[in-house]
Design a protein around this motif. Structure first.
Motif, PDB file in Angstrom:
ATOM      1  N   UNK A 182      83.187  82.968 -69.463  1.00 27.91           N
ATOM      2  CA  UNK A 182      84.076  81.810 -69.373  1.00 27.91           C
ATOM      3  C   UNK A 182      85.372  82.121 -70.100  1.00 27.91           C
ATOM      4  N   UNK A 183      86.425  82.276 -69.336  1.00 27.53           N
ATOM      5  CA  UNK A 183      87.730  82.590 -69.911  1.00 27.53           C
ATOM      6  C   UNK A 183      88.373  81.360 -70.530  1.00 27.53           C
ATOM      7  N   UNK A 184      87.948  80.190 -70.091  1.00 22.40           N
ATOM      8  CA  UNK A 184      88.430  78.927 -70.674  1.00 22.40           C
ATOM      9  C   UNK A 184      87.255  77.973 -70.833  1.00 22.40           C
ATOM     10  N   UNK A 185      87.241  77.299 -71.966  1.00 19.93           N
ATOM     11  CA  UNK A 185      86.309  76.193 -72.246  1.00 19.93           C
ATOM     12  C   UNK A 185      87.153  75.077 -72.825  1.00 19.93           C
ATOM     13  N   UNK A 186      86.918  73.844 -72.403  1.00 18.73           N
ATOM     14  CA  UNK A 186      87.693  72.733 -72.941  1.00 18.73           C
ATOM     15  C   UNK A 186      86.828  71.490 -73.037  1.00 18.73           C
ATOM     16  N   UNK A 187      87.245  70.614 -73.903  1.00 15.74           N
ATOM     17  CA  UNK A 187      86.569  69.336 -74.095  1.00 15.74           C
ATOM     18  C   UNK A 187      87.425  68.248 -73.452  1.00 15.74           C
TER      19      UNK A 187
ATOM     20  N   UNK B 257      73.198  82.882 -68.160  1.00 16.26           N
ATOM     21  CA  UNK B 257      73.449  83.977 -69.095  1.00 16.26           C
ATOM     22  C   UNK B 257      73.158  83.487 -70.505  1.00 16.26           C
ATOM     23  N   UNK B 258      72.386  84.261 -71.249  1.00 10.73           N
ATOM     24  CA  UNK B 258      72.073  83.958 -72.649  1.00 10.73           C
ATOM     25  C   UNK B 258      71.563  82.527 -72.821  1.00 10.73           C
ATOM     26  N   UNK B 259      70.693  82.080 -71.919  1.00 10.55           N
ATOM     27  CA  UNK B 259      70.108  80.749 -72.021  1.00 10.55           C
ATOM     28  C   UNK B 259      70.987  79.625 -71.503  1.00 10.55           C
ATOM     29  N   UNK B 260      72.223  79.926 -71.145  1.00 12.40           N
ATOM     30  CA  UNK B 260      73.121  78.918 -70.598  1.00 12.40           C
ATOM     31  C   UNK B 260      72.977  78.930 -69.074  1.00 12.40           C
TER      32      UNK B 260
END
Length: 113
Positions: free
Chosen positions: A94-99, A14-17
């Motif tokens: 993505x409801x969550x993104x984390x490092x 989606x959108x290049x990802x």
């Protein structure tokens, strides 16, 4: 030694990802056990080695949070779940993104399933 290639459940673009995602429908996560012979643990290690992050999709928010308690301690990544996406189709995938490292990894927290 694990093969760094992963047989993911789905490829999301989606959108290049472009991210390979594991779809988790495990009914009883308490039966998981950490260890070198555990395919559940190896799956996440392999996914991280392949794309430098983990990505998971679950059926419910509760299931997603349970899995994230484990994943956030060890990997960077993204997560989503189908219940919220069905109710709010306009939301980000993505409801969550984390490092990583993060608050959970710094505490040395790992779930004892």
């Amino acid at each position: 030694m694990d093969n760094p290639l992963v047989a993911p459940d789905v490829l999301v673009e989606k959108d290049g990802e472009r991210i390979y995602v594991e779809v988790e429908t495990l009914r009883n996560p308490r039966k998981r056990k950490d260890g070198a012979d555990n395919t559940w643990v190896r799956k996440w290690n392999n996914q991280y080695a392949f794309q430098r992050q983990v990505a998971v999709c679950t059926l419910t928010p509760k299931r997603m949070q349970g899995i994230l308690r484990y994943l956030k301690a060890y990997f960077p990544g993204v997560a989503t779940e189908l219940t919220t996406l069905a109710k709010h189709p306009e939301s980000d995938l993505w409801l969550e993104r984390w490092t990583w490292p993060n608050e959970i990894s710094r505490r040395g927290y790992a779930m004892g399933y």
